[in-house]
Structures are given as structure tokens and as C-alpha cells.
Design an enzyme around this catalytic site. Structure first.
Site, short mmCIF file in Angstrom:
data_model
loop_
_atom_site.label_atom_id
_atom_site.label_comp_id
_atom_site.label_asym_id
_atom_site.label_seq_id
_atom_site.Cartn_x
_atom_site.Cartn_y
_atom_site.Cartn_z
CG HIS A 53 -2.06 -0.85 0.81
ND1 HIS A 53 -3.14 -0.46 2.16
CD2 HIS A 53 -2.04 -1.94 0.73
CE1 HIS A 53 -4.42 -1.88 1.63
NE2 HIS A 53 -3.18 -2.61 0.86
CD GLU A 55 -2.28 4.67 2.66
OE1 GLU A 55 -3.41 4.72 2.79
OE2 GLU A 55 -1.78 3.47 2.04
#
Length: 157
Positions: A53, A55
Site C-alpha cells: 500500500h 502508506e
């Protein structure tokens, strides 16, 4: 434009570029003291890694840049509302603040909401759809694993 808006625009531009590169619409920026430390985009489709992901990729890059797993004082700016995995990772890293542009409600019509995962994880283990079992196996020939770790952390006095 405020710093907060500027960093969110940065995350959004990363997400748009990722879509142009056949990726998912997520970008993230890690900031400390008003300086961008690292960025990341969602690379699930490119890497076949469900944990890739935006993040997490930004957190990994920031940790490498700071030579530390402790990201206290950092803020993550994300194009979309972080999923539970990313939120947990940010907490473990000591991230101080998270700011995002698109909510789970915004993502729902496009299949991009993680609200159902949040709901599922809020249930007791026994009520979750994934089978979760605690089986307390220990190696009788060895000291406890966590005790072993603690001893390695504590210098002999």
C-alpha cells in the site's frame, strides 16, 4: 494554500500518476518538520503483494531515510482513507498524525472502501469470518521466546 493542503495535493498527484501507470489510485507522503521525507504509491498490481500500500511504502522509505523504525513527529498525508493494516503500521511506527483526502464513503461506489474490514476487525476473534486460534506451544528445551529476546536487549551489568 496551507501546508496540509499542499501535502495532500502531493499525495493526490502521486495517486493520479499511479493510475496512469496502471496502478491503484493511492499515494502517500511522509512529512516531518514540514519537509517531505518519503513518498509511496500503491504497488499491489505491479508486485502482486497485497501489503504494498502507498502508506506502507512511504513509511518504509521514510524509515530507511531516517535509519530508524521510529517515525515519531511524522505526519502521513494520504490520498485515501488508510486501511486498518496501514493504520496499525502507522501506530507501530509512532506516526503522530494522519491526514487523508478521500474517505471510505467516497470510495464505496468504486469498490475502494475498507469500512467493512474495520467493522470485521472490531468484532471479537470468535465472531470474525477468519478463523483465529491461540495455541500456546512452547519449546521445553528452550527458555521462553520473549524472555530470550528480552535478555538479548538487556546488556549484562
Amino acid at each position: 494554500m496551507s501546508d496540509e493542503q499542499r501535502f495532500l495535493v502531493n499525495a493526490l498527484e502521486l495517486a493520479y500518476a499511479n493510475v496512469e501507470n496502471n496502478g491503484r489510485p493511492f499515494g502517500a507522503v511522509v512529512v516531518k518538520d514540514r519537509e517531505v521525507l518519503a513518498t509511496g504509491v500503491n504497488e499491489i498490481l505491479r508486485t502482486n503483494d497485497p501489503t504494498s500500500h502507498a502508506e506502507l511504502n512511504a513509511i518504509r522509505a521514510a524509515s530507511q531515510k531516517l535509519h530508524s523504525a521510529n517515525l515519531a513527529g511524522c505526519t502521513v498525508y494520504a490520498s485515501g482513507q488508510p486501511c486498518p493494516m496501514c493504520m496499525a503500521a502507522m501506530r507501530l511506527a509512532g506516526i503522530s498524525e494522519v491526514v487523508y483526502a478521500y474517505s471510505n464513503d467516497d470510495g464505496t461506489p468504486f469498490g475502494l472502501s475498507t469500512a467493512k474490514i474495520y467493522e470485521e476487525m472490531a468484532k471479537p476473534f470468535s465472531e470474525q469470518s477468519m478463523k483465529i486460534n491461540h495455541v500456546p506451544v512452547r519449546l521445553s528445551s528452550r527458555i521462553g521466546l520473549y524472555e530470550k529476546w528480552q535478555r538479548k536487549q538487556t546488556p549484562n551489568v
